[in-house]
Design a protein around this motif. Structure first.
Motif, PDB file in Angstrom:
ATOM      1  N   GLU A 143      47.493  53.711  39.900  1.00  0.00           N
ATOM      2  CA  GLU A 143      48.091  55.097  39.244  1.00  0.00           C
ATOM      3  C   GLU A 143      49.074  54.824  38.007  1.00  0.00           C
ATOM      4  OE1 GLU A 143      50.694  54.791  42.668  1.00  0.00           O
ATOM      5  OE2 GLU A 143      48.444  54.213  42.348  1.00  0.00           O
ATOM      6  N   LYS A 144      49.435  53.574  37.892  1.00  0.00           N
ATOM      7  CA  LYS A 144      50.282  53.250  36.827  1.00  0.00           C
ATOM      8  C   LYS A 144      49.823  52.285  35.889  1.00  0.00           C
ATOM      9  CE  LYS A 144      54.692  54.258  39.476  1.00  0.00           C
ATOM     10  NZ  LYS A 144      55.380  55.181  38.306  1.00  0.00           N
ATOM     11  N   SER A 145      48.582  51.997  35.833  1.00  0.00           N
ATOM     12  CA  SER A 145      47.840  50.922  35.384  1.00  0.00           C
ATOM     13  C   SER A 145      46.569  51.461  34.571  1.00  0.00           C
ATOM     14  CB  SER A 145      47.185  49.770  36.228  1.00  0.00           C
ATOM     15  OG  SER A 145      48.166  49.196  37.028  1.00  0.00           O
ATOM     16  N   GLN A 146      46.206  50.494  33.401  1.00  0.00           N
ATOM     17  CA  GLN A 146      45.071  51.139  32.546  1.00  0.00           C
ATOM     18  C   GLN A 146      44.376  49.737  32.086  1.00  0.00           C
ATOM     19  OE1 GLN A 146      47.497  52.823  29.266  1.00  0.00           O
ATOM     20  NE2 GLN A 146      47.321  54.578  30.262  1.00  0.00           N
ATOM     21  N   ILE A 147      43.008  50.004  31.935  1.00  0.00           N
ATOM     22  CA  ILE A 147      42.476  49.052  31.009  1.00  0.00           C
ATOM     23  C   ILE A 147      41.384  49.876  30.031  1.00  0.00           C
ATOM     24  CG2 ILE A 147      40.415  47.302  31.247  1.00  0.00           C
ATOM     25  CD1 ILE A 147      41.363  46.431  33.880  1.00  0.00           C
ATOM     26  N   ALA A 148      41.547  49.582  28.884  1.00  0.00           N
ATOM     27  CA  ALA A 148      40.725  50.378  27.798  1.00  0.00           C
ATOM     28  C   ALA A 148      40.213  49.386  26.894  1.00  0.00           C
ATOM     29  CB  ALA A 148      41.952  51.166  26.783  1.00  0.00           C
ATOM     30  N   PHE A 149      39.238  49.978  26.101  1.00  0.00           N
ATOM     31  CA  PHE A 149      38.370  48.904  25.432  1.00  0.00           C
ATOM     32  C   PHE A 149      37.984  49.967  24.008  1.00  0.00           C
ATOM     33  CE2 PHE A 149      35.573  51.106  28.567  1.00  0.00           C
ATOM     34  CZ  PHE A 149      34.554  51.616  27.635  1.00  0.00           C
ATOM     35  N   VAL A 150      38.027  49.201  22.886  1.00  0.00           N
ATOM     36  CA  VAL A 150      38.058  49.860  21.642  1.00  0.00           C
ATOM     37  C   VAL A 150      36.811  49.255  20.902  1.00  0.00           C
ATOM     38  CG1 VAL A 150      39.085  50.594  19.234  1.00  0.00           C
ATOM     39  CG2 VAL A 150      40.350  50.304  21.587  1.00  0.00           C
TER      40      VAL A 150
END
Length: 194
Positions: free
Chosen positions: A34-41
């Motif tokens: 809940e405190k982590s993220q993986i994003a892609f652009v």
């Protein structure tokens, strides 16, 4: 009797030395999703568009003071990818893109971790997407966020066509660019001190 005692003492000493020579297990940290993220652009028609993966897990076992013996394994649920645009999101699971029916997970598995100083690390390993594996080097910065948490952040640029993401008609990079920037923020509980 004395010979038996000497042999016993020698055996105990041998076991103690063997135990001391065994490497200590690396610190195991737990991902806090809940405190982590993986994003892609990626770029669509030259305009940057950001998406993210909603479900992923990581096994992190290394001592930041002696990272060489550690390991990091990251698994990403490819069906959780989305841009927040229903029409685009409906396309991502299809065979042309992530083909989630055949390849439900993408993964990164480290093979070497090197300390660069001041909380910076270089993690080399195998990135697998859609059944295609390539060796990559990921720069990672780790900071203590106070309390029991540490936060690992980094950015990796990949070429989507290397992994057959956006196959067929989508290999034309004038519509969807080949370059994809992957950004991550992994909050970890129980990582050793930096």
């Amino acid at each position: 009797m004395t010979t038996r005692l000497l042999w016993g003492a020698a055996a105990l000493l041998g076991l103690a030395l063997h135990a001391a020579a065994e490497p200590m297990p690396a610190t195991t940290a737990k991902l806090v999703p809940e405190k982590s993220q993986i994003a892609f652009v990626s770029k669509q028609m030259g305009v940057p568009v950001e998406g993210s993966f909603k479900r992923f897990d990581a096994q992190v076992a290394f001592d930041p003071k002696k990272p060489e013996g550690g390991s990091v394994v990251l698994q990403i649920d490819t069906a959780s990818a989305g841009f927040g645009v229903p029409m685009s999101d409906a396309e991502l699971p299809k065979p042309t893109w992530f083909d989630t029916a055949h390849f439900p997970q993408a993964s990164f598995r480290s093979s070497a971790i090197k300390a660069l100083g001041e909380g910076r690390f270089e993690m080399a390993g195998k990135l697998t997407i859609k059944g295609v594996s390539k060796y990559v080097t990921v720069p990672v910065n780790i900071v203590s966020s106070g309390g029991a948490y540490s936060v690992a952040t980094g950015t990796l640029t990949i070429q989507r066509l290397d992994y057959k993401v956006g196959d067929g008609e989508w290999t034309d990079t004038s519509v969807v660019g080949n370059e994809v920037q992957v950004r991550f923020k992994l909050t970890l509980a129980g990582l050793g001190p930096l």
